[in-house]
Design a protein around this motif. Structure first.
Motif, mmCIF file in Angstrom:
data_model
loop_
_atom_site.group_PDB
_atom_site.id
_atom_site.type_symbol
_atom_site.label_atom_id
_atom_site.label_comp_id
_atom_site.label_asym_id
_atom_site.label_seq_id
_atom_site.Cartn_x
_atom_site.Cartn_y
_atom_site.Cartn_z
ATOM 1 N N PHE A 279 1.032 -1.828 0.148
ATOM 2 C CA PHE A 279 -0.129 0.077 0.538
ATOM 3 C C PHE A 279 0.916 1.575 -0.072
ATOM 4 C CE2 PHE A 279 -3.258 -2.850 2.730
ATOM 5 C CZ PHE A 279 -4.008 -3.219 1.315
ATOM 6 N N LYS A 280 2.331 1.231 -0.240
ATOM 7 C CA LYS A 280 3.465 2.514 0.459
ATOM 8 C C LYS A 280 2.952 3.471 -0.805
ATOM 9 C CE LYS A 280 6.725 0.201 -2.185
ATOM 10 N NZ LYS A 280 8.087 -0.510 -1.584
ATOM 11 N N ASN A 281 2.184 2.786 -2.487
ATOM 12 C CA ASN A 281 2.369 3.547 -3.020
ATOM 13 C C ASN A 281 0.735 4.174 -2.990
ATOM 14 O OD1 ASN A 281 5.397 4.355 -4.092
ATOM 15 N ND2 ASN A 281 4.762 1.930 -4.860
ATOM 16 N N TRP A 282 0.066 3.843 -2.667
ATOM 17 C CA TRP A 282 -1.166 4.453 -2.256
ATOM 18 C C TRP A 282 -1.914 6.206 -2.960
ATOM 19 C CZ3 TRP A 282 -5.486 6.722 0.078
ATOM 20 C CH2 TRP A 282 -6.666 6.652 0.759
ATOM 21 N N LEU A 283 -0.924 7.063 -2.135
ATOM 22 C CA LEU A 283 -0.668 8.219 -2.637
ATOM 23 C C LEU A 283 -0.055 8.547 -4.091
ATOM 24 C CD1 LEU A 283 -0.172 9.629 1.097
ATOM 25 C CD2 LEU A 283 -2.594 9.183 -0.187
ATOM 26 N N ALA A 284 -0.045 7.756 -4.123
ATOM 27 C CA ALA A 284 0.519 7.939 -5.833
ATOM 28 C C ALA A 284 -0.249 7.233 -6.737
ATOM 29 C CB ALA A 284 1.985 7.440 -6.051
ATOM 30 N N ASP A 285 -1.427 6.529 -6.278
ATOM 31 C CA ASP A 285 -2.158 6.279 -7.505
ATOM 32 C C ASP A 285 -2.894 6.879 -8.318
ATOM 33 O OD1 ASP A 285 -3.799 3.453 -8.327
ATOM 34 O OD2 ASP A 285 -5.109 4.715 -7.829
ATOM 35 N N GLU A 286 -3.019 6.666 -9.450
ATOM 36 C CA GLU A 286 -4.238 7.895 -10.126
ATOM 37 C C GLU A 286 -5.701 8.177 -9.692
ATOM 38 O OE1 GLU A 286 -4.986 9.077 -14.779
ATOM 39 O OE2 GLU A 286 -4.022 7.055 -14.002
ATOM 40 N N ASN A 287 -6.115 6.960 -9.239
ATOM 41 C CA ASN A 287 -7.762 7.193 -8.679
ATOM 42 C C ASN A 287 -7.565 8.070 -7.535
ATOM 43 O OD1 ASN A 287 -9.443 5.756 -10.791
ATOM 44 N ND2 ASN A 287 -8.757 3.733 -9.592
ATOM 45 N N THR A 288 -6.084 7.369 -6.520
ATOM 46 C CA THR A 288 -6.194 8.640 -4.827
ATOM 47 C C THR A 288 -6.301 10.341 -5.512
ATOM 48 O OG1 THR A 288 -5.528 6.360 -4.570
ATOM 49 C CG2 THR A 288 -5.126 8.564 -3.112
ATOM 50 N N LEU A 289 -5.280 10.639 -6.379
ATOM 51 C CA LEU A 289 -4.740 12.223 -7.102
ATOM 52 C C LEU A 289 -6.139 12.288 -7.144
ATOM 53 C CD1 LEU A 289 -1.315 11.001 -8.365
ATOM 54 C CD2 LEU A 289 -1.680 12.971 -6.293
ATOM 55 N N LYS A 290 -6.720 11.334 -8.052
ATOM 56 C CA LYS A 290 -8.072 12.840 -8.833
ATOM 57 C C LYS A 290 -8.917 12.579 -7.719
ATOM 58 C CE LYS A 290 -7.646 10.306 -13.582
ATOM 59 N NZ LYS A 290 -7.914 9.295 -14.411
ATOM 60 N N ALA A 291 -9.076 11.886 -6.656
ATOM 61 C CA ALA A 291 -9.724 12.122 -6.112
ATOM 62 C C ALA A 291 -9.865 12.689 -4.591
ATOM 63 C CB ALA A 291 -10.549 10.308 -5.065
ATOM 64 N N PHE A 292 -8.629 12.993 -4.250
ATOM 65 C CA PHE A 292 -7.929 13.799 -3.295
ATOM 66 C C PHE A 292 -8.309 15.219 -3.790
ATOM 67 C CE2 PHE A 292 -4.648 16.362 -1.744
ATOM 68 C CZ PHE A 292 -5.251 16.667 0.078
ATOM 69 N N PHE A 293 -7.440 15.886 -4.802
ATOM 70 C CA PHE A 293 -7.955 16.795 -5.821
ATOM 71 C C PHE A 293 -8.830 17.634 -5.500
ATOM 72 C CE2 PHE A 293 -2.768 16.181 -5.601
ATOM 73 C CZ PHE A 293 -2.806 17.417 -4.896
ATOM 74 N N ALA A 294 -10.187 16.639 -6.043
ATOM 75 C CA ALA A 294 -11.230 16.847 -6.402
ATOM 76 C C ALA A 294 -12.314 16.749 -5.279
ATOM 77 C CB ALA A 294 -11.841 15.780 -7.158
ATOM 78 N N ALA A 295 -12.504 16.678 -4.295
ATOM 79 C CA ALA A 295 -12.342 17.012 -2.966
ATOM 80 C C ALA A 295 -11.954 18.134 -2.107
ATOM 81 C CB ALA A 295 -12.142 15.627 -1.929
ATOM 82 N N VAL A 296 -10.408 18.217 -2.468
ATOM 83 C CA VAL A 296 -9.647 19.519 -1.854
ATOM 84 C C VAL A 296 -10.664 21.008 -2.487
ATOM 85 C CG1 VAL A 296 -7.669 21.066 -1.366
ATOM 86 C CG2 VAL A 296 -8.229 18.703 -0.857
ATOM 87 N N GLY A 297 -11.171 20.812 -3.672
ATOM 88 C CA GLY A 297 -10.970 22.006 -5.136
ATOM 89 C C GLY A 297 -12.822 22.187 -4.828
ATOM 90 N N LYS A 298 -13.161 21.069 -4.558
ATOM 91 C CA LYS A 298 -15.037 21.392 -3.741
ATOM 92 C C LYS A 298 -14.510 22.366 -2.971
ATOM 93 C CE LYS A 298 -16.843 17.244 -5.300
ATOM 94 N NZ LYS A 298 -17.295 18.272 -6.601
ATOM 95 N N TYR A 299 -14.156 22.965 -2.030
ATOM 96 C CA TYR A 299 -13.734 23.113 -0.851
ATOM 97 C C TYR A 299 -12.758 24.819 -1.420
ATOM 98 C CZ TYR A 299 -15.931 19.720 1.800
ATOM 99 O OH TYR A 299 -16.809 18.496 1.911
ATOM 100 N N ALA A 300 -11.833 24.481 -2.070
ATOM 101 C CA ALA A 300 -11.147 25.752 -2.695
ATOM 102 C C ALA A 300 -11.677 27.233 -2.121
ATOM 103 C CB ALA A 300 -10.494 25.043 -3.401
ATOM 104 N N SER A 301 -12.385 27.874 -2.638
ATOM 105 C CA SER A 301 -12.859 28.757 -2.903
ATOM 106 C C SER A 301 -13.958 29.005 -1.747
ATOM 107 C CB SER A 301 -14.815 29.015 -4.598
ATOM 108 O OG SER A 301 -15.304 28.219 -4.485
#
Length: 381
Positions: A279-301
Protein backbone atom coordinates in the motif's frame (compact mmCIF):
# COMPACT_ATOMS: atom_id res chain seq x y z
CA UNK A 1 20.17 27.91 -40.71
CA UNK A 2 17.61 29.81 -42.78
CA UNK A 3 15.65 31.34 -39.88
CA UNK A 4 14.52 34.86 -40.75
CA UNK A 5 12.72 37.39 -38.51
CA UNK A 6 9.71 38.93 -40.27
CA UNK A 7 8.51 41.27 -37.56
CA UNK A 8 7.95 42.10 -33.89
CA UNK A 9 4.72 42.71 -32.00
CA UNK A 10 3.30 42.15 -28.52
CA UNK A 11 0.18 40.95 -26.75
CA UNK A 12 -1.10 44.30 -25.48
CA UNK A 13 -2.97 42.69 -22.60
CA UNK A 14 0.03 40.93 -21.04
CA UNK A 15 2.84 42.91 -22.71
CA UNK A 16 4.23 39.63 -24.04
CA UNK A 17 6.77 40.05 -26.87
CA UNK A 18 5.86 38.03 -29.95
CA UNK A 19 8.13 37.47 -32.91
CA UNK A 20 7.04 36.40 -36.38
CA UNK A 21 9.55 34.42 -38.39
CA UNK A 22 9.97 32.04 -41.29
CA UNK A 23 12.28 29.11 -41.84
CA UNK A 24 12.90 26.70 -44.67
CA UNK A 25 11.18 23.33 -44.28
CA UNK A 26 14.57 21.63 -44.36
CA UNK A 27 15.73 23.64 -41.33
CA UNK A 28 12.59 23.46 -39.15
CA UNK A 29 13.55 20.20 -37.45
CA UNK A 30 17.02 21.61 -36.73
CA UNK A 31 15.36 24.42 -34.77
CA UNK A 32 12.83 22.44 -32.72
CA UNK A 33 14.53 19.05 -32.69
CA UNK A 34 12.81 15.72 -33.32
CA UNK A 35 11.92 14.72 -29.74
CA UNK A 36 8.35 15.99 -29.91
CA UNK A 37 7.25 14.14 -26.77
CA UNK A 38 9.56 16.50 -24.90
CA UNK A 39 7.30 19.31 -26.00
CA UNK A 40 3.87 17.66 -25.92
CA UNK A 41 4.31 15.34 -22.97
CA UNK A 42 2.04 12.29 -22.91
CA UNK A 43 -0.13 13.55 -25.76
CA UNK A 44 -0.82 10.75 -28.22
CA UNK A 45 -0.13 11.19 -31.88
CA UNK A 46 -3.20 11.30 -34.09
CA UNK A 47 -3.48 8.40 -36.54
CA UNK A 48 -1.25 9.43 -39.50
CA UNK A 49 -3.86 8.05 -41.92
CA UNK A 50 -6.09 11.02 -41.03
CA UNK A 51 -3.41 13.33 -42.40
CA UNK A 52 -2.67 11.47 -45.65
CA UNK A 53 -3.86 14.35 -47.85
CA UNK A 54 -1.93 16.93 -45.82
CA UNK A 55 1.20 14.80 -46.01
CA UNK A 56 0.87 14.58 -49.79
CA UNK A 57 0.35 18.34 -50.05
CA UNK A 58 3.42 19.11 -47.90
CA UNK A 59 5.52 16.80 -50.05
CA UNK A 60 4.35 18.77 -53.08
CA UNK A 61 5.38 22.07 -51.52
CA UNK A 62 2.19 23.33 -49.83
CA UNK A 63 2.48 26.30 -47.44
CA UNK A 64 1.32 25.22 -43.98
CA UNK A 65 -0.64 27.30 -41.45
CA UNK A 66 1.76 28.98 -39.03
CA UNK A 67 3.20 26.96 -36.15
CA UNK A 68 3.19 28.53 -32.66
CA UNK A 69 6.27 28.14 -30.48
CA UNK A 70 7.02 29.41 -26.97
CA UNK A 71 10.25 29.98 -25.11
CA UNK A 72 10.75 28.41 -21.68
CA UNK A 73 9.71 31.23 -19.32
CA UNK A 74 12.83 30.66 -17.21
CA UNK A 75 15.00 31.41 -20.26
CA UNK A 76 13.03 34.32 -21.74
CA UNK A 77 15.26 36.94 -20.11
CA UNK A 78 18.23 35.78 -22.19
CA UNK A 79 16.41 36.80 -25.37
CA UNK A 80 14.76 40.07 -24.34
CA UNK A 81 17.75 42.32 -25.01
CA UNK A 82 17.68 41.33 -28.67
CA UNK A 83 13.94 41.93 -28.92
CA UNK A 84 14.18 45.32 -27.18
CA UNK A 85 16.87 46.43 -29.63
CA UNK A 86 15.09 44.77 -32.58
CA UNK A 87 18.38 42.94 -33.09
CA UNK A 88 17.21 40.22 -35.44
CA UNK A 89 20.69 38.91 -36.11
CA UNK A 90 21.43 38.51 -32.39
CA UNK A 91 18.04 36.90 -31.74
CA UNK A 92 18.51 34.41 -34.59
CA UNK A 93 21.94 33.46 -33.24
CA UNK A 94 20.52 32.95 -29.73
CA UNK A 95 17.65 30.80 -31.03
CA UNK A 96 20.02 28.68 -33.09
CA UNK A 97 22.25 28.07 -30.06
CA UNK A 98 19.41 27.14 -27.70
CA UNK A 99 19.91 23.38 -28.18
CA UNK A 100 23.68 23.19 -27.94
CA UNK A 101 23.59 21.74 -24.43
CA UNK A 102 21.33 19.06 -22.97
CA UNK A 103 19.76 21.57 -20.57
CA UNK A 104 19.24 24.34 -23.11
CA UNK A 105 15.93 23.09 -24.46
CA UNK A 106 14.26 26.44 -24.59
CA UNK A 107 11.66 26.02 -27.35
CA UNK A 108 8.27 24.36 -26.92
CA UNK A 109 5.64 23.63 -29.56
CA UNK A 110 2.32 25.12 -28.47
CA UNK A 111 0.43 24.50 -31.67
CA UNK A 112 1.62 22.40 -34.60
CA UNK A 113 2.53 18.99 -33.17
CA UNK A 114 0.78 16.91 -35.84
CA UNK A 115 2.27 19.00 -38.64
CA UNK A 116 5.70 18.54 -37.06
CA UNK A 117 5.24 14.77 -36.97
CA UNK A 118 4.36 14.77 -40.67
CA UNK A 119 7.42 16.87 -41.51
CA UNK A 120 9.62 14.43 -39.59
CA UNK A 121 8.00 11.44 -41.32
CA UNK A 122 8.66 12.96 -44.73
CA UNK A 123 12.23 13.75 -43.77
CA UNK A 124 12.80 10.20 -42.51
CA UNK A 125 11.35 8.87 -45.76
CA UNK A 126 13.94 10.81 -47.72
CA UNK A 127 11.56 13.33 -49.23
CA UNK A 128 13.40 16.36 -50.58
CA UNK A 129 11.44 19.52 -49.80
CA UNK A 130 11.18 22.32 -52.32
CA UNK A 131 14.16 24.68 -52.17
CA UNK A 132 11.97 27.67 -51.28
CA UNK A 133 9.38 25.80 -49.18
CA UNK A 134 9.02 27.67 -45.89
CA UNK A 135 7.17 27.45 -42.58
CA UNK A 136 5.75 30.51 -40.82
CA UNK A 137 6.44 30.73 -37.07
CA UNK A 138 4.88 32.69 -34.23
CA UNK A 139 7.21 32.71 -31.21
CA UNK A 140 6.00 33.85 -27.76
CA UNK A 141 8.45 35.16 -25.14
CA UNK A 142 6.33 35.02 -21.95
CA UNK A 143 8.25 35.26 -18.66
CA UNK A 144 5.46 35.71 -16.08
CA UNK A 145 3.91 32.51 -14.74
CA UNK A 146 0.47 34.04 -14.16
CA UNK A 147 0.34 35.27 -17.76
CA UNK A 148 1.49 31.89 -18.97
CA UNK A 149 -1.25 30.14 -17.02
CA UNK A 150 -3.84 32.49 -18.48
CA UNK A 151 -2.55 32.10 -22.01
CA UNK A 152 -2.32 28.32 -21.98
CA UNK A 153 -5.65 27.68 -20.31
CA UNK A 154 -7.86 30.51 -21.50
CA UNK A 155 -6.53 32.04 -24.72
CA UNK A 156 -5.96 28.61 -26.27
CA UNK A 157 -9.45 27.44 -25.35
CA UNK A 158 -10.90 28.57 -28.65
CA UNK A 159 -8.19 26.95 -30.75
CA UNK A 160 -9.58 23.52 -31.42
CA UNK A 161 -8.73 20.71 -31.29
CA UNK A 162 -6.61 21.56 -28.22
CA UNK A 163 -8.59 20.35 -25.22
CA UNK A 164 -8.52 21.85 -21.77
CA UNK A 165 -6.86 18.63 -20.56
CA UNK A 166 -4.05 19.16 -23.06
CA UNK A 167 -3.71 22.81 -22.07
CA UNK A 168 -3.13 21.66 -18.48
CA UNK A 169 -0.43 19.29 -19.80
CA UNK A 170 1.27 22.19 -21.52
CA UNK A 171 1.10 24.27 -18.36
CA UNK A 172 2.70 21.53 -16.25
CA UNK A 173 5.29 20.81 -18.90
CA UNK A 174 6.36 24.44 -18.85
CA UNK A 175 6.27 24.80 -15.05
CA UNK A 176 7.67 21.38 -14.13
CA UNK A 177 11.01 22.79 -12.94
CA UNK A 178 9.27 25.55 -10.97
CA UNK A 179 6.99 23.04 -9.23
CA UNK A 180 9.90 20.79 -8.27
CA UNK A 181 11.80 23.84 -6.97
CA UNK A 182 8.75 25.02 -5.02
CA UNK A 183 8.35 21.62 -3.31
CA UNK A 184 11.74 20.31 -2.08
CA UNK A 185 12.19 16.62 -2.76
CA UNK A 186 9.40 16.37 -5.32
CA UNK A 187 10.36 14.32 -8.36
CA UNK A 188 8.14 14.36 -11.43
CA UNK A 189 8.84 11.65 -14.00
CA UNK A 190 7.32 10.29 -17.18
CA UNK A 191 5.66 6.89 -16.93
CA UNK A 192 6.99 5.90 -20.34
CA UNK A 193 10.52 6.14 -18.92
CA UNK A 194 9.84 2.91 -17.04
CA UNK A 195 10.87 4.51 -13.76
CA UNK A 196 9.95 2.62 -10.60
CA UNK A 197 8.61 4.64 -7.67
CA UNK A 198 11.34 3.89 -5.17
CA UNK A 199 10.62 6.63 -2.63
CA UNK A 200 8.01 9.13 -1.52
CA UNK A 201 7.36 12.48 -3.23
CA UNK A 202 7.90 10.79 -6.60
CA UNK A 203 4.93 11.11 -8.95
CA UNK A 204 4.26 10.45 -12.64
CA UNK A 205 3.79 13.66 -14.62
CA UNK A 206 0.48 12.58 -16.13
CA UNK A 207 -1.06 11.81 -12.75
CA UNK A 208 -0.20 15.24 -11.37
CA UNK A 209 -1.74 16.77 -14.49
CA UNK A 210 -4.91 14.80 -13.79
CA UNK A 211 -4.80 15.89 -10.16
CA UNK A 212 -4.68 19.57 -11.15
CA UNK A 213 -7.42 19.07 -13.73
CA UNK A 214 -9.57 17.40 -11.06
CA UNK A 215 -8.80 20.23 -8.63
CA UNK A 216 -9.95 22.85 -11.14
CA UNK A 217 -13.06 21.01 -12.34
CA UNK A 218 -13.90 19.72 -8.83
CA UNK A 219 -14.41 16.26 -10.28
CA UNK A 220 -12.26 13.10 -10.30
CA UNK A 221 -13.61 12.10 -13.70
CA UNK A 222 -11.45 13.10 -16.65
CA UNK A 223 -13.42 11.17 -19.25
CA UNK A 224 -16.94 11.71 -17.98
CA UNK A 225 -19.88 9.74 -19.36
CA UNK A 226 -21.94 12.90 -18.91
CA UNK A 227 -20.34 15.14 -21.51
CA UNK A 228 -22.65 18.05 -20.62
CA UNK A 229 -21.44 18.10 -17.01
CA UNK A 230 -17.83 17.86 -18.18
CA UNK A 231 -18.28 20.85 -20.50
CA UNK A 232 -20.01 22.85 -17.76
CA UNK A 233 -17.15 22.15 -15.34
CA UNK A 234 -14.56 23.17 -17.92
CA UNK A 235 -16.53 26.29 -18.88
CA UNK A 236 -16.43 27.40 -15.24
CA UNK A 237 -12.64 27.29 -15.42
CA UNK A 238 -12.31 28.82 -18.87
CA UNK A 239 -14.55 31.75 -17.89
CA UNK A 240 -12.32 32.56 -14.91
CA UNK A 241 -10.27 35.72 -14.81
CA UNK A 242 -6.48 35.63 -14.86
CA UNK A 243 -6.29 36.49 -11.15
CA UNK A 244 -8.67 33.64 -10.29
CA UNK A 245 -6.65 31.14 -12.31
CA UNK A 246 -3.44 32.30 -10.67
CA UNK A 247 -4.98 31.95 -7.20
CA UNK A 248 -6.26 28.50 -8.16
CA UNK A 249 -2.81 27.40 -9.31
CA UNK A 250 -1.16 28.78 -6.16
CA UNK A 251 -3.75 26.99 -4.04
CA UNK A 252 -3.13 23.70 -5.86
CA UNK A 253 0.62 23.97 -5.24
CA UNK A 254 -0.07 24.61 -1.55
CA UNK A 255 -2.09 21.39 -1.27
CA UNK A 256 0.31 19.44 -3.45
CA UNK A 257 3.06 20.37 -0.98
CA UNK A 258 0.93 19.17 1.94
CA UNK A 259 0.11 16.02 -0.01
CA UNK A 260 3.81 15.38 -0.55
CA UNK A 261 4.54 15.83 3.16
CA UNK A 262 1.76 13.36 4.00
CA UNK A 263 3.10 10.97 1.35
CA UNK A 264 6.50 11.14 3.05
CA UNK A 265 5.06 9.83 6.33
CA UNK A 266 2.60 7.46 4.64
CA UNK A 267 5.37 5.81 2.59
CA UNK A 268 7.61 5.46 5.65
CA UNK A 269 4.89 3.84 7.76
CA UNK A 270 3.53 1.39 5.21
CA UNK A 271 6.94 0.48 3.81
CA UNK A 272 8.04 -0.59 7.30
CA UNK A 273 5.32 -3.24 7.55
CA UNK A 274 5.84 -6.26 5.28
CA UNK A 275 2.15 -7.18 5.10
CA UNK A 276 1.12 -3.61 4.32
CA UNK A 277 4.04 -2.56 2.12
CA UNK A 278 1.99 -3.10 -1.03
CA UNK A 279 0.00 0.00 0.00
CA UNK A 280 3.03 2.32 0.28
CA UNK A 281 2.35 3.88 -3.13
CA UNK A 282 -1.39 4.34 -2.58
CA UNK A 283 -1.12 8.13 -2.51
CA UNK A 284 0.61 8.03 -5.90
CA UNK A 285 -2.19 5.98 -7.42
CA UNK A 286 -4.05 7.86 -10.14
CA UNK A 287 -7.47 7.25 -8.58
CA UNK A 288 -6.26 8.59 -5.23
CA UNK A 289 -4.70 11.72 -6.72
CA UNK A 290 -7.78 12.56 -8.78
CA UNK A 291 -10.18 11.93 -5.90
CA UNK A 292 -8.15 13.80 -3.27
CA UNK A 293 -7.68 16.95 -5.33
CA UNK A 294 -11.28 16.89 -6.55
CA UNK A 295 -12.37 16.81 -2.89
CA UNK A 296 -10.07 19.70 -2.00
CA UNK A 297 -11.16 21.60 -5.12
CA UNK A 298 -14.79 21.50 -4.02
CA UNK A 299 -13.90 23.54 -0.92
CA UNK A 300 -11.08 25.68 -2.33
CA UNK A 301 -13.25 28.74 -3.08
CA UNK A 302 -15.01 28.79 0.30
CA UNK A 303 -12.92 30.31 3.11
CA UNK A 304 -14.77 28.59 5.96
CA UNK A 305 -14.86 25.16 4.38
CA UNK A 306 -11.25 25.29 3.16
CA UNK A 307 -10.21 26.09 6.74
CA UNK A 308 -11.69 22.71 7.70
CA UNK A 309 -9.56 21.09 4.99
CA UNK A 310 -6.43 22.84 6.29
CA UNK A 311 -7.10 21.76 9.86
CA UNK A 312 -7.84 18.18 8.82
CA UNK A 313 -4.70 17.81 6.72
CA UNK A 314 -2.44 19.39 9.33
CA UNK A 315 -3.92 17.06 11.93
CA UNK A 316 -3.41 14.05 9.64
CA UNK A 317 0.22 15.00 9.01
CA UNK A 318 0.86 15.49 12.71
CA UNK A 319 -0.67 12.14 13.61
CA UNK A 320 1.24 10.26 10.90
CA UNK A 321 4.52 11.69 12.18
CA UNK A 322 3.84 10.02 15.54
CA UNK A 323 3.18 6.59 13.98
CA UNK A 324 5.97 4.10 13.35
CA UNK A 325 3.96 1.25 11.81
CA UNK A 326 0.46 -0.09 11.29
CA UNK A 327 -2.41 1.05 9.08
CA UNK A 328 -3.34 4.54 10.34
CA UNK A 329 -5.44 5.39 7.27
CA UNK A 330 -7.17 1.99 7.26
CA UNK A 331 -6.19 1.23 3.67
CA UNK A 332 -6.67 -2.49 4.25
CA UNK A 333 -10.28 -1.84 5.29
CA UNK A 334 -10.68 0.53 2.34
CA UNK A 335 -9.57 -2.29 0.03
CA UNK A 336 -12.24 -4.57 1.48
CA UNK A 337 -14.92 -1.90 1.09
CA UNK A 338 -13.78 -1.22 -2.45
CA UNK A 339 -14.13 -4.94 -3.15
CA UNK A 340 -17.84 -4.56 -2.50
CA UNK A 341 -18.37 -2.41 -5.59
CA UNK A 342 -20.70 -4.28 -7.94
CA UNK A 343 -18.99 -4.23 -11.34
CA UNK A 344 -22.29 -5.16 -13.00
CA UNK A 345 -23.97 -1.99 -11.76
CA UNK A 346 -21.13 0.51 -11.42
CA UNK A 347 -17.93 1.23 -13.32
CA UNK A 348 -15.26 0.08 -10.84
CA UNK A 349 -12.92 2.96 -11.64
CA UNK A 350 -15.64 5.59 -11.19
CA UNK A 351 -16.86 3.85 -8.06
CA UNK A 352 -13.35 3.75 -6.58
CA UNK A 353 -12.72 7.45 -7.24
CA UNK A 354 -16.08 8.40 -5.74
CA UNK A 355 -15.39 6.25 -2.68
CA UNK A 356 -12.02 7.93 -2.11
CA UNK A 357 -13.30 11.44 -2.81
CA UNK A 358 -16.27 11.07 -0.46
CA UNK A 359 -14.00 9.51 2.17
CA UNK A 360 -11.69 12.52 2.12
CA UNK A 361 -14.69 14.88 2.15
CA UNK A 362 -15.98 13.17 5.29
CA UNK A 363 -12.55 13.56 6.83
CA UNK A 364 -12.48 17.25 5.91
CA UNK A 365 -15.99 17.91 7.22
CA UNK A 366 -15.03 16.48 10.60
CA UNK A 367 -11.71 18.39 10.55
CA UNK A 368 -9.88 15.12 11.09
CA UNK A 369 -11.77 14.06 14.20
CA UNK A 370 -13.23 10.95 12.51
CA UNK A 371 -10.97 7.99 11.78
CA UNK A 372 -10.52 7.05 8.16
CA UNK A 373 -12.24 3.78 8.93
CA UNK A 374 -15.42 5.68 9.75
CA UNK A 375 -14.92 7.92 6.72
CA UNK A 376 -14.57 4.95 4.37
CA UNK A 377 -17.68 3.33 5.85
CA UNK A 378 -19.69 6.54 5.52
CA UNK A 379 -18.57 7.15 1.95
CA UNK A 380 -19.59 3.64 0.98
CA UNK A 381 -23.05 3.90 2.49
Amino acid sequence: MSLKILGYTKDCRTETPVVYAEILMNDYLKLVGTDFDKFEIQRKRVDPKKYTRLKEDIAKGALLPGITLAIDHLKVHTYLEYITKLDSEGLITALQLHKETEEAKDIYILDGLQRSYIIKDLSDEGVVFKAEQKILLEIWFEKEIEHLIYRLIVLNSGQKPMSMRHQVELLFMTLKKDIEKEIPGLEIYLEREGTIRSHSKKFPFDRLVNGYYSFMTKSPEIDRDNLVVKIMNEDDVLSSKEEELNISYTSFIKYLKLYCDIDDEFYRIYNSHLELSSFKNWLADENTLKAFFAAVGKYASDEKRILRVDNALKKLLGELKLVSSGDPMYIEEFKKIKGGIDAKKVNVGNGTRKLIMDGFREYFIGEGDETFLECWKTSAS
